[in-house]
Design a protein around this motif. Structure first.
Motif, PDB file in Angstrom:
ATOM      1  N   GLU A   1      40.059  32.272  51.237  1.00  0.00           N
ATOM      2  CA  GLU A   1      39.099  31.929  50.186  1.00  0.00           C
ATOM      3  C   GLU A   1      39.298  30.474  49.794  1.00  0.00           C
ATOM      4  OE1 GLU A   1      39.106  34.534  46.879  1.00  0.00           O
ATOM      5  OE2 GLU A   1      38.600  36.321  48.047  1.00  0.00           O
ATOM      6  N   ILE A   2      38.188  29.735  49.705  1.00  0.00           N
ATOM      7  CA  ILE A   2      38.210  28.318  49.346  1.00  0.00           C
ATOM      8  C   ILE A   2      37.428  28.148  48.053  1.00  0.00           C
ATOM      9  CG2 ILE A   2      37.494  26.004  50.033  1.00  0.00           C
ATOM     10  CD1 ILE A   2      37.885  26.884  52.946  1.00  0.00           C
ATOM     11  N   ALA A   3      38.065  27.595  47.045  1.00  0.00           N
ATOM     12  CA  ALA A   3      37.456  27.458  45.721  1.00  0.00           C
ATOM     13  C   ALA A   3      36.456  26.304  45.704  1.00  0.00           C
ATOM     14  CB  ALA A   3      38.537  27.229  44.672  1.00  0.00           C
ATOM     15  N   PRO A   4      35.453  26.378  44.825  1.00  0.00           N
ATOM     16  CA  PRO A   4      34.488  25.287  44.700  1.00  0.00           C
ATOM     17  C   PRO A   4      35.162  23.967  44.338  1.00  0.00           C
ATOM     18  CG  PRO A   4      33.713  27.232  43.530  1.00  0.00           C
ATOM     19  CD  PRO A   4      35.132  27.503  43.920  1.00  0.00           C
ATOM     20  N   CYS A   5      34.600  22.867  44.845  1.00  0.00           N
ATOM     21  CA  CYS A   5      35.057  21.515  44.524  1.00  0.00           C
ATOM     22  C   CYS A   5      36.542  21.316  44.831  1.00  0.00           C
ATOM     23  CB  CYS A   5      34.759  21.164  43.068  1.00  0.00           C
ATOM     24  SG  CYS A   5      32.999  21.019  42.713  1.00  0.00           S
ATOM     25  N   SER A   6      36.998  21.881  45.948  1.00  0.00           N
ATOM     26  CA  SER A   6      38.370  21.668  46.386  1.00  0.00           C
ATOM     27  C   SER A   6      38.365  20.912  47.711  1.00  0.00           C
ATOM     28  CB  SER A   6      39.115  22.997  46.522  1.00  0.00           C
ATOM     29  OG  SER A   6      38.452  23.863  47.420  1.00  0.00           O
ATOM     30  N   PHE A   7      39.475  20.277  48.019  1.00  0.00           N
ATOM     31  CA  PHE A   7      39.658  19.517  49.255  1.00  0.00           C
ATOM     32  C   PHE A   7      40.663  20.284  50.102  1.00  0.00           C
ATOM     33  CE2 PHE A   7      41.294  15.249  51.119  1.00  0.00           C
ATOM     34  CZ  PHE A   7      40.510  15.426  52.251  1.00  0.00           C
ATOM     35  N   VAL A   8      40.200  20.819  51.222  1.00  0.00           N
ATOM     36  CA  VAL A   8      41.003  21.745  52.022  1.00  0.00           C
ATOM     37  C   VAL A   8      41.155  21.212  53.442  1.00  0.00           C
ATOM     38  CG1 VAL A   8      41.149  24.089  52.954  1.00  0.00           C
ATOM     39  CG2 VAL A   8      40.265  23.706  50.647  1.00  0.00           C
TER      40      VAL A   8
END
Length: 461
Positions: free
Chosen positions: A220-227
């Motif tokens: 899961e990747i959260a909104p407005c994150s840099f992954v």
């Protein structure tokens, strides 16, 4: 205004509506009742302190409290999440989502039906929201373009910043109370509050040529994150990113962008996804301005006036740090500058998630650092950013890193957690440790899951 409690943990999940008056809700199996009252001056509900067993956001409730969106109320075996939903905007007597500008001279946004003299071009917002002024924001024609002016008592946020008055540029977003709107060049459109999109993958596998390249990856990747998706060559990191963005859909499993399934490049585009491949996607004989302008004309509605397109191109060039190269041919730019032009063309239609495949490949350390800092800023203010890379020197800039090894997710967490899990001083050592390890990828994945369970048990919050 509508208030709701989304209750879970006691039987089937359920949603309860709150009335603009005293309300009592039974939450836990011990019949602990929650009491609410509507507070008109704050445009929200007040939770009354009537039980020592009630927790608000994990802490004991002390005194009557005005609720904010996302507040979590707990009691014994149940949890309720509070949300507020404003009434739909009304335009010319009808509920509406899009407000065409057309020949409009003045468009007023304000609370309720307004006052005499506002004229017929008025967007009526929730009359119960005391944080919205009767005449809150005004959009007016300025020659071939439009301007927005804040006339409120409480302030209006434009792209996250307070302002007095300024011209509108395609993609500009302004927030009034609980509403968010976007300027499209020809209209104002109501949009979701946040800019960056969420990404969720469940048991994603990918097979090609009789070989399974991805082995049941869930993330899961959260909104407005840099992954960052990291891993050695041939370990599956690009395959995972292509499955997440729909370029090469997964053989099995589910991928969701903002809760919507992504199964093809067409649906990926509809979900608001930008994609920058490793190779340049701009014509080398065009100038920077020409390339971005042509891309804008291809991507955006043909109804948008030329001055609006020109303003968007100028704003994008400046935001990507390309102003001094505006009239240079792309073939004369450095590798980092060409990559910025490719990113600029993808940002024109304001994607919710931007995917990049090895964006720093072939760049010198200083240029790589400048590009990674740019992506960090984009994630903070524009969209969720996901990129593959094998360079770990700047991994500390990521909010989260995903290590793919043997087609399996063998780590998922922050850079500091990665150092702790892999027991290394610098993340550059991780590749060596993975290559020299005699453990299978399956065993590495099991080790990480066990480490994560142990960590969560030690620090449940």
């Amino acid at each position: 205004m509508r208030g709701q409690l989304h209750i879970s943990g006691r039987g089937q999940p359920r949603t309860v509506d709150l009335n603009e008056g005293p309300s009592s809700i039974s939450l836990s199996s011990r019949d602990i009742n929650l009491h609410f009252e509507w507070e008109a001056s704050a445009s929200t509900w007040q939770l009354l302190a009537n039980s020592a067993s009630v927790l608000l956001n994990g802490s004991p409730l002390r005194g009557n409290t005005l609720l904010r969106d996302g507040d979590m109320i707990g009691a014994d075996d149940a949890t309720a999440t509070f949300t507020r939903t404003p009434d739909a905007p009304r335009f010319k007597g009808q509920e509406a989502v899009v407000f065409p500008l057309g020949k409009t001279a003045v468009l007023v946004f304000g609370r309720g039906p307004g006052e005499a003299g506002d004229g017929p071009e008025r967007v009526e917002l929730d009359a119960d929201d005391a944080q919205i002024s009767r005449r809150h924001a005004v959009i007016s024609r300025d020659g071939p373009r439009f301007r927005i002016k804040d006339e409120s008592q409480f302030g209006t946020l434009l792209n996250g910043q307070r302002f007095d008055e300024r011209p509108l540029i395609i993609g500009d977003r302004f927030k009034i109370g609980l509403y968010s709107f976007e300027f499209t060049g020809t209209a104002i459109k109501r949009v979701r509050p946040r800019i960056g999109g969420s990404v969720a993958a469940h048991e994603v596998t990918f097979e090609a040529g009789g070989r399974r390249i991805l082995q049941g990856v869930s993330v899961e990747i959260a909104p407005c994150s840099f992954v960052g998706i990291l891993g050695g060559s041939g370990q599956g990191k690009s395959t995972l990113m292509n499955a997440l963005c729909g370029i090469n859909p997964a053989t099995s499993g589910d991928v969701l962008i903002e809760g919507e399934p992504v199964g093809s490049a067409t649906s990926a585009a509809a979900a608001g996804i930008g994609y920058v491949p490793q190779d340049d996607i701009v014509h080398p004989e065009l100038t920077v301005e020409q390339a971005i302008t042509y891309s804008a004309n291809l991507r955006l509605s043909p109804k948008i006036p030329a001055p609006e397109i020109a303003a968007l191109v100028t704003e994008t060039i400046e935001r990507l740090g390309l102003a001094e190269h505006r009239h240079k041919r792309i073939s004369l730019l450095s590798g980092g500058q060409r990559k910025r032009v490719s990113i600029a063309t993808e940002l024109l239609d304001k994607p919710a998630v931007l995917f990049l495949d090895e964006p720093s490949s072939g760049l010198d350390p200083a240029t790589e650092y400048a590009l990674m800092k740019l992506l960090r800023r984009l994630a903070a203010h524009d969209c969720t950013v996901v990129c593959t890379t094998h360079v770990l020197g700047r991994a500390y800039l990521f909010d989260k890193i995903l290590f793919i090894h043997g087609g399996r997710l063998v780590f998922n967490g922050t850079p500091d957690e990665a150092s702790a899990f892999f027991q290394v001083e610098t993340l550059d050592q991780v590749y060596v440790n993975l290559a020299e390890s005699d453990k299978s990828a399956e065993q590495m994945q099991a080790d990480f899951e066990a480490w994560r369970r142990q960590r969560d048990a030690a620090d449940p919050e």
